[in-house]
Design a protein around this motif. Structure first.
Motif, PDB file in Angstrom:
ATOM      1  N   ASP A 124      11.215  66.741 -45.833  1.00 57.06           N
ATOM      2  CA  ASP A 124      11.627  65.270 -45.799  1.00 57.06           C
ATOM      3  C   ASP A 124      13.012  65.199 -45.354  1.00 57.06           C
ATOM      4  N   ALA A 125      13.189  64.066 -44.445  1.00 55.35           N
ATOM      5  CA  ALA A 125      14.519  63.764 -43.906  1.00 55.35           C
ATOM      6  C   ALA A 125      14.180  62.411 -43.137  1.00 55.35           C
ATOM      7  N   ASP A 126      15.210  61.535 -42.996  1.00 59.19           N
ATOM      8  CA  ASP A 126      15.236  60.259 -42.462  1.00 59.19           C
ATOM      9  C   ASP A 126      14.830  60.621 -40.616  1.00 59.19           C
ATOM     10  N   TYR A 127      13.806  61.079 -40.354  1.00 59.99           N
ATOM     11  CA  TYR A 127      13.336  61.369 -39.146  1.00 59.99           C
ATOM     12  C   TYR A 127      12.574  59.951 -38.770  1.00 59.99           C
ATOM     13  N   GLY A 128      12.431  59.846 -37.325  1.00 58.60           N
ATOM     14  CA  GLY A 128      11.699  58.711 -36.677  1.00 58.60           C
ATOM     15  C   GLY A 128      10.283  59.208 -36.535  1.00 58.60           C
ATOM     16  N   PRO A 129       9.431  58.426 -35.908  1.00 57.43           N
ATOM     17  CA  PRO A 129       8.169  58.688 -35.531  1.00 57.43           C
ATOM     18  C   PRO A 129       8.041  59.845 -34.481  1.00 57.43           C
ATOM     19  N   PHE A 130       6.952  60.630 -34.644  1.00 57.57           N
ATOM     20  CA  PHE A 130       6.743  61.863 -33.818  1.00 57.57           C
ATOM     21  C   PHE A 130       5.649  61.246 -32.776  1.00 57.57           C
ATOM     22  N   GLU A 131       5.852  61.519 -31.392  1.00 54.40           N
ATOM     23  CA  GLU A 131       4.820  61.191 -30.441  1.00 54.40           C
ATOM     24  C   GLU A 131       4.854  62.277 -29.245  1.00 54.40           C
ATOM     25  N   PRO A 132       3.783  62.087 -28.565  1.00 54.01           N
ATOM     26  CA  PRO A 132       3.962  63.005 -27.413  1.00 54.01           C
ATOM     27  C   PRO A 132       5.151  62.825 -26.497  1.00 54.01           C
ATOM     28  N   TRP A 133       5.922  64.046 -26.123  1.00 53.75           N
ATOM     29  CA  TRP A 133       7.136  63.616 -25.649  1.00 53.75           C
ATOM     30  C   TRP A 133       7.386  63.867 -24.022  1.00 53.75           C
ATOM     31  N   GLY A 134       6.228  64.690 -23.449  1.00 57.16           N
ATOM     32  CA  GLY A 134       6.150  65.084 -21.797  1.00 57.16           C
ATOM     33  C   GLY A 134       4.988  65.932 -21.554  1.00 57.16           C
ATOM     34  N   ILE A 135       5.027  66.332 -20.328  1.00 51.38           N
ATOM     35  CA  ILE A 135       3.846  67.145 -19.991  1.00 51.38           C
ATOM     36  C   ILE A 135       4.648  67.830 -18.739  1.00 51.38           C
ATOM     37  N   THR A 136       4.082  68.911 -18.433  1.00 52.38           N
ATOM     38  CA  THR A 136       4.777  69.696 -17.191  1.00 52.38           C
ATOM     39  C   THR A 136       3.546  70.317 -16.341  1.00 52.38           C
ATOM     40  N   PHE A 137       3.506  70.516 -15.197  1.00 53.72           N
ATOM     41  CA  PHE A 137       2.664  71.177 -14.352  1.00 53.72           C
ATOM     42  C   PHE A 137       3.530  72.147 -13.544  1.00 53.72           C
ATOM     43  N   GLY A 138       3.190  73.655 -13.437  1.00 52.63           N
ATOM     44  CA  GLY A 138       3.997  74.368 -12.693  1.00 52.63           C
ATOM     45  C   GLY A 138       3.119  75.711 -12.077  1.00 52.63           C
ATOM     46  N   SER A 139       3.702  76.540 -11.376  1.00 55.13           N
ATOM     47  CA  SER A 139       3.127  77.576 -10.755  1.00 55.13           C
ATOM     48  C   SER A 139       3.334  78.944 -11.611  1.00 55.13           C
ATOM     49  N   ASP A 140       2.458  79.864 -11.107  1.00 58.29           N
ATOM     50  CA  ASP A 140       2.519  81.131 -12.031  1.00 58.29           C
ATOM     51  C   ASP A 140       4.153  81.861 -11.515  1.00 58.29           C
ATOM     52  N   GLN A 141       4.814  81.803 -12.686  1.00 59.27           N
ATOM     53  CA  GLN A 141       6.076  82.231 -12.494  1.00 59.27           C
ATOM     54  C   GLN A 141       6.255  83.730 -12.027  1.00 59.27           C
ATOM     55  N   THR A 142       5.248  84.596 -12.005  1.00 62.53           N
ATOM     56  CA  THR A 142       5.297  86.003 -11.532  1.00 62.53           C
ATOM     57  C   THR A 142       5.240  86.057 -10.091  1.00 62.53           C
ATOM     58  N   THR A 143       4.905  85.009  -9.406  1.00 59.41           N
ATOM     59  CA  THR A 143       4.883  85.104  -7.795  1.00 59.41           C
ATOM     60  C   THR A 143       6.114  85.261  -7.233  1.00 59.41           C
ATOM     61  N   GLN A 144       6.149  85.385  -5.955  1.00 54.51           N
ATOM     62  CA  GLN A 144       7.583  85.430  -5.359  1.00 54.51           C
ATOM     63  C   GLN A 144       8.115  84.206  -4.976  1.00 54.51           C
ATOM     64  N   LEU A 145       7.473  83.277  -4.528  1.00 58.87           N
ATOM     65  CA  LEU A 145       7.935  81.994  -4.535  1.00 58.87           C
ATOM     66  C   LEU A 145       7.863  81.206  -5.750  1.00 58.87           C
ATOM     67  N   LYS A 146       8.786  80.544  -6.150  1.00 58.17           N
ATOM     68  CA  LYS A 146       8.553  79.841  -7.560  1.00 58.17           C
ATOM     69  C   LYS A 146       9.013  78.427  -7.481  1.00 58.17           C
ATOM     70  N   PRO A 147       8.339  77.449  -7.007  1.00 56.86           N
ATOM     71  CA  PRO A 147       8.831  75.906  -6.862  1.00 56.86           C
ATOM     72  C   PRO A 147       9.046  75.655  -8.295  1.00 56.86           C
ATOM     73  N   GLY A 148       9.968  74.610  -8.445  1.00 53.94           N
ATOM     74  CA  GLY A 148      10.085  73.997  -9.743  1.00 53.94           C
ATOM     75  C   GLY A 148       8.849  73.186 -10.009  1.00 53.94           C
ATOM     76  N   PRO A 149       8.760  72.819 -11.390  1.00 56.02           N
ATOM     77  CA  PRO A 149       7.591  72.369 -12.030  1.00 56.02           C
ATOM     78  C   PRO A 149       7.588  70.781 -11.604  1.00 56.02           C
ATOM     79  N   PHE A 150       6.349  70.036 -11.651  1.00 53.46           N
ATOM     80  CA  PHE A 150       6.473  68.579 -12.000  1.00 53.46           C
ATOM     81  C   PHE A 150       6.503  68.471 -13.324  1.00 53.46           C
ATOM     82  N   GLU A 151       7.460  67.461 -13.542  1.00 51.18           N
ATOM     83  CA  GLU A 151       7.834  67.238 -15.309  1.00 51.18           C
ATOM     84  C   GLU A 151       7.760  65.725 -15.454  1.00 51.18           C
ATOM     85  N   PHE A 152       7.303  65.368 -16.515  1.00 52.54           N
ATOM     86  CA  PHE A 152       7.151  63.802 -16.932  1.00 52.54           C
ATOM     87  C   PHE A 152       7.517  63.859 -18.306  1.00 52.54           C
ATOM     88  N   ALA A 153       8.561  63.356 -18.791  1.00 49.48           N
ATOM     89  CA  ALA A 153       8.955  63.521 -19.939  1.00 49.48           C
ATOM     90  C   ALA A 153       9.924  62.279 -20.353  1.00 49.48           C
TER      91      ALA A 153
END
Length: 218
Positions: A153-182
């Motif tokens: 218990d504490a004076d927290y506000g409501p919880f809701e979905p915060w964001g979503i991320t799409f990314g590549s396999d980070q074990t590959t040689q080239l690692k583009p940044g993720p698509f992020e929406f938050a």
């Protein structure tokens, strides 16, 4: 949906040996010429004046993308490439780098077709939409409320979905940044203001966001 640009970065990976075949010294002539041409307010002071990533930073410059049309620009020079930042679009960042390479020919640099080996992008936007991330899936809100119920218990506000991320396999040689929406930090949920980044050009980023909104938040 309304978008404003936080950063539009173009990264050009360059074979510096081919670009500078005669080993022209970077200091002081080239630094001073770049400072004068693009009116950079911040320039590296010596060969050891590098950022944590090992690049020479030129900040708060000006680039003319057309008659009486000036934009702010920053530049980082790495040993294997160039990074240009604007707050308009990656198209403008590319135009600046093209202009920079053309200008470098003045110093005997050879800007040939094969000099630029690869290009990459980072687009960062602030997004305002009438939609909420609660629309992603009907079970997300109830799950968020479950998480909230398990917090002491504490004076927290409501919880809701915060964001979503799409990314590549980070074990590959080239690692583009993720698509992020938050959600933007310290902004009320009711305002539906978001941060988004993507490893694509600015125009493509905006198109992706429009498709994301139609597919998942409609």
């Amino acid at each position: 949906m309304r978008c404003s640009v936080i950063k539009a970065r173009s990264l050009w990976f360059i074979d510096t040996l081919e670009l500078n075949p005669r080993g022209k010294a970077f200091f002081p002539d080239i630094v001073e010429a770049l400072e004068e041409k693009y009116e950079f307010e911040r320039v590296p002071k010596s060969s050891s004046d590098k950022n944590p990533q090992g690049g020479f930073e030129f900040g708060d410059g000006i680039f003319a993308r057309g008659p009486d049309d000036w934009i702010d620009v920053s530049l980082i020079v790495f040993s294997d490439g160039l990074a240009a930042d604007t707050r308009s679009s990656t198209k403008d960042s590319n135009a600046f780098l093209n202009d920079l390479l053309s200008f470098s020919e003045k110093f005997g640099f050879e800007n040939t077709v094969g000099s630029v080996q690869r290009k990459a992008y980072l687009s960062e936007l602030t997004v305002r939409t009438e939609k909420s991330l609660r629309a992603l899936h009907p079970n997300l809100l109830s799950f968020a409320q479950k998480v909230r119920s398990l917090i002491p218990d504490a004076d927290y506000g409501p919880f809701e979905p915060w964001g979503i991320t799409f990314g590549s396999d980070q074990t590959t040689q080239l690692k583009p940044g993720p698509f992020e929406f938050a959600r933007k930090v310290n902004i009320p949920f009711a305002e539906n203001r978001y941060y988004s980044q993507a490893p694509v050009q600015t125009e493509d980023h905006i198109l992706l966001l429009e498709e994301f909104e139609n597919l998942f938040l409609g």
